[in-house]
Each structure stands twice: as structure tokens, then as C-alpha cells.
Motif scaffolding. Structure first.
Motif, PDB file in Angstrom:
ATOM      1  N   ASN A  80       0.822  -1.210   0.000  1.00 54.92           N
ATOM      2  CA  ASN A  80       0.000   0.000   0.000  1.00 54.92           C
ATOM      3  C   ASN A  80       0.860   1.267   0.000  1.00 54.92           C
ATOM      4  OD1 ASN A  80      -2.377  -1.475  -0.021  1.00 54.92           O
ATOM      5  ND2 ASN A  80      -2.576  -1.471   2.198  1.00 54.92           N
ATOM      6  N   VAL A  81       1.942   1.258   0.766  1.00 56.31           N
ATOM      7  CA  VAL A  81       2.839   2.418   0.789  1.00 56.31           C
ATOM      8  C   VAL A  81       3.449   2.626  -0.593  1.00 56.31           C
ATOM      9  CG1 VAL A  81       5.028   3.285   1.708  1.00 56.31           C
ATOM     10  CG2 VAL A  81       3.326   2.356   3.255  1.00 56.31           C
ATOM     11  N   GLN A  82       3.870   1.552  -1.240  1.00 58.16           N
ATOM     12  CA  GLN A  82       4.442   1.675  -2.584  1.00 58.16           C
ATOM     13  C   GLN A  82       3.398   2.169  -3.576  1.00 58.16           C
ATOM     14  OE1 GLN A  82       5.986  -2.250  -3.178  1.00 58.16           O
ATOM     15  NE2 GLN A  82       7.879  -1.831  -2.054  1.00 58.16           N
ATOM     16  N   GLY A  83       2.156   1.712  -3.429  1.00 51.90           N
ATOM     17  CA  GLY A  83       1.079   2.186  -4.301  1.00 51.90           C
ATOM     18  C   GLY A  83       0.807   3.667  -4.103  1.00 51.90           C
ATOM     19  N   VAL A  84       0.874   4.111  -2.855  1.00 50.21           N
ATOM     20  CA  VAL A  84       0.648   5.531  -2.580  1.00 50.21           C
ATOM     21  C   VAL A  84       1.763   6.370  -3.191  1.00 50.21           C
ATOM     22  CG1 VAL A  84       0.592   7.254  -0.730  1.00 50.21           C
ATOM     23  CG2 VAL A  84      -0.753   5.180  -0.522  1.00 50.21           C
ATOM     24  N   THR A  85       3.002   5.920  -3.086  1.00 52.66           N
ATOM     25  CA  THR A  85       4.109   6.700  -3.665  1.00 52.66           C
ATOM     26  C   THR A  85       3.983   6.780  -5.186  1.00 52.66           C
ATOM     27  OG1 THR A  85       5.549   4.757  -3.703  1.00 52.66           O
ATOM     28  CG2 THR A  85       5.710   6.203  -1.795  1.00 52.66           C
ATOM     29  N   LYS A  86       3.587   5.686  -5.819  1.00 53.00           N
ATOM     30  CA  LYS A  86       3.376   5.724  -7.270  1.00 53.00           C
ATOM     31  C   LYS A  86       2.208   6.636  -7.623  1.00 53.00           C
ATOM     32  CE  LYS A  86       5.243   1.145  -8.161  1.00 53.00           C
ATOM     33  NZ  LYS A  86       4.922  -0.238  -8.509  1.00 53.00           N
ATOM     34  N   GLY A  87       1.158   6.601  -6.802  1.00 50.23           N
ATOM     35  CA  GLY A  87       0.003   7.469  -7.035  1.00 50.23           C
ATOM     36  C   GLY A  87       0.348   8.938  -6.889  1.00 50.23           C
ATOM     37  N   LEU A  88       1.226   9.255  -5.945  1.00 52.12           N
ATOM     38  CA  LEU A  88       1.648  10.651  -5.779  1.00 52.12           C
ATOM     39  C   LEU A  88       2.387  11.145  -7.016  1.00 52.12           C
ATOM     40  CD1 LEU A  88       2.890  10.619  -2.094  1.00 52.12           C
ATOM     41  CD2 LEU A  88       0.906  11.831  -2.990  1.00 52.12           C
ATOM     42  N   GLU A  89       3.244  10.306  -7.547  1.00 49.45           N
ATOM     43  CA  GLU A  89       3.990  10.678  -8.751  1.00 49.45           C
ATOM     44  C   GLU A  89       3.038  10.875  -9.933  1.00 49.45           C
ATOM     45  OE1 GLU A  89       7.698   8.862 -11.301  1.00 49.45           O
ATOM     46  OE2 GLU A  89       7.403   8.227  -9.243  1.00 49.45           O
ATOM     47  N   ARG A  90       2.093   9.963 -10.054  1.00 51.04           N
ATOM     48  CA  ARG A  90       1.122  10.034 -11.147  1.00 51.04           C
ATOM     49  C   ARG A  90       0.255  11.292 -11.007  1.00 51.04           C
ATOM     50  NH1 ARG A  90       0.053   4.752 -11.088  1.00 51.04           N
ATOM     51  NH2 ARG A  90      -1.391   5.014  -9.377  1.00 51.04           N
ATOM     52  N   SER A  91      -0.147  11.613  -9.780  1.00 48.40           N
ATOM     53  CA  SER A  91      -1.006  12.786  -9.597  1.00 48.40           C
ATOM     54  C   SER A  91      -0.262  14.082  -9.889  1.00 48.40           C
ATOM     55  CB  SER A  91      -1.602  12.802  -8.192  1.00 48.40           C
ATOM     56  OG  SER A  91      -0.592  12.931  -7.227  1.00 48.40           O
ATOM     57  N   ALA A  92       1.022  14.145  -9.580  1.00 52.23           N
ATOM     58  CA  ALA A  92       1.805  15.340  -9.919  1.00 52.23           C
ATOM     59  C   ALA A  92       1.868  15.503 -11.436  1.00 52.23           C
ATOM     60  CB  ALA A  92       3.206  15.243  -9.332  1.00 52.23           C
TER      61      ALA A  92
END
Length: 158
Positions: A80-92
């Protein structure tokens, strides 16, 4: 800004700028990656400890079976932490793309409007040709005439 101000929104300025949003999300991502590394270390140490914990009368795989739910829970948290970090990059990235799309919208609309006007405008009429030139041209342009296999006239098929 005053924190007692009822209109105070700390992330409003960040949300209004794609560069500020990217910086903020990058900071959050760095923190999450650090937490992820700590969780990986914790998961490894927990795995070692739980698998080495034997109770009298255990078979050789009982400690492993008891450790599985703990390992799975930590693995899920890491995922989940790795998914959140990827999601943050995608959202930027999406935030920057949104601003670019907004900036390009006006020019795209103008281009569409010009295309509509060009389609609606009647095409300009070409100057009429002499009848002699038309006759000579029609005889030479045999390949442009529509024909079917049943109406070949004096032409031969291939």
C-alpha cells in the motif's frame, strides 16, 4: 497568514500552482519512501523473530505457520505504501497535464471555430474552361472515368 482566519486554507496556494503541487507531493513521497524502507526492515526483523519462536511440542513448520499472518499483514502495508508513492507521482504528472490542457484550450477552440467557418463557407468557383480544352482533356483522361467490368467500351481488360 493567520491560522485563526476562517478563510485560511494551508494547501490552497499549493493546489493553485502545478510546480508547488509537484514539490509538495515530492516531499510527501520522500517521507513515504523513508517509511517504506523502515517498514521493510521491520518486516524482515519480524519475520526472523516470528519464525525462530518455537513452543515446546511444535512441529518444524508450526512457527512458520504462525508467522504467516504477521508477514502477510506487513507485506500488505508495504504494498500500500508503494502504491501511494506511485500514485503521488502520477497525480503530480496529471496536475501538470491539466494546466497544460487548460492553457491550450483557447487555441484549440479558435482552431475548431476556424475549421467550422471554412466548412460552412462555399468553395470558390474556378474560372470556366474553354469548351475546346474540355473536349481535349476528356479524351485524354480515360483512366479517371468511372467504369465497371460490364461497361468497358472499347477498352480491354487487364
Amino acid at each position: 497568514m493567520n491560522s485563526n482566519d476562517p478563510n485560511h486554507a494551508p494547501l490552497r496556494d499549493v493546489a493553485q500552482s502545478p510546480e508547488a503541487t509537484a514539490r509538495y507531493l515530492a516531499d510527501v513521497q520522500r517521507v513515504l519512501l523513508d517509511i517504506g524502507r523502515n517498514l521493510e526492515t521491520l518486516a524482515m526483523e519480524t519475520r526472523i523473530h516470528c519464525r525462530k519462536t518455537h513452543v515446546e511440542g511444535d512441529r518444524f513448520y508450526d512457527a512458520w505457520l504462525r508467522a504467516q499472518p504477521v508477514e502477510r499483514a506487513l507485506k500488505d502495508v508495504l504494498r500500500n505504501v508503494q502504491g501511494v508513492t506511485k500514485g503521488l507521482e502520477r497525480s503530480a504528472y496529471k496536475r501538470r497535464a491539466h494546466d497544460e490542457a487548460v492553457a491550450n484550450t483557447a487555441t484549440k477552440r479558435k482552431e475548431k471555430e476556424l475549421e467550422k467557418q471554412q466548412k460552412k463557407a462555399p468553395p470558390l468557383q474556378a474560372a470556366p474552361l474553354n469548351s475546346e480544352q474540355e473536349g481535349a482533356q476528356s479524351q485524354n483522361s480515360r483512366y479517371g472515368d468511372p467504369t465497371s467490368i460490364y461497361d468497358m467500351g472499347n477498352r480491354e481488360s487487364a
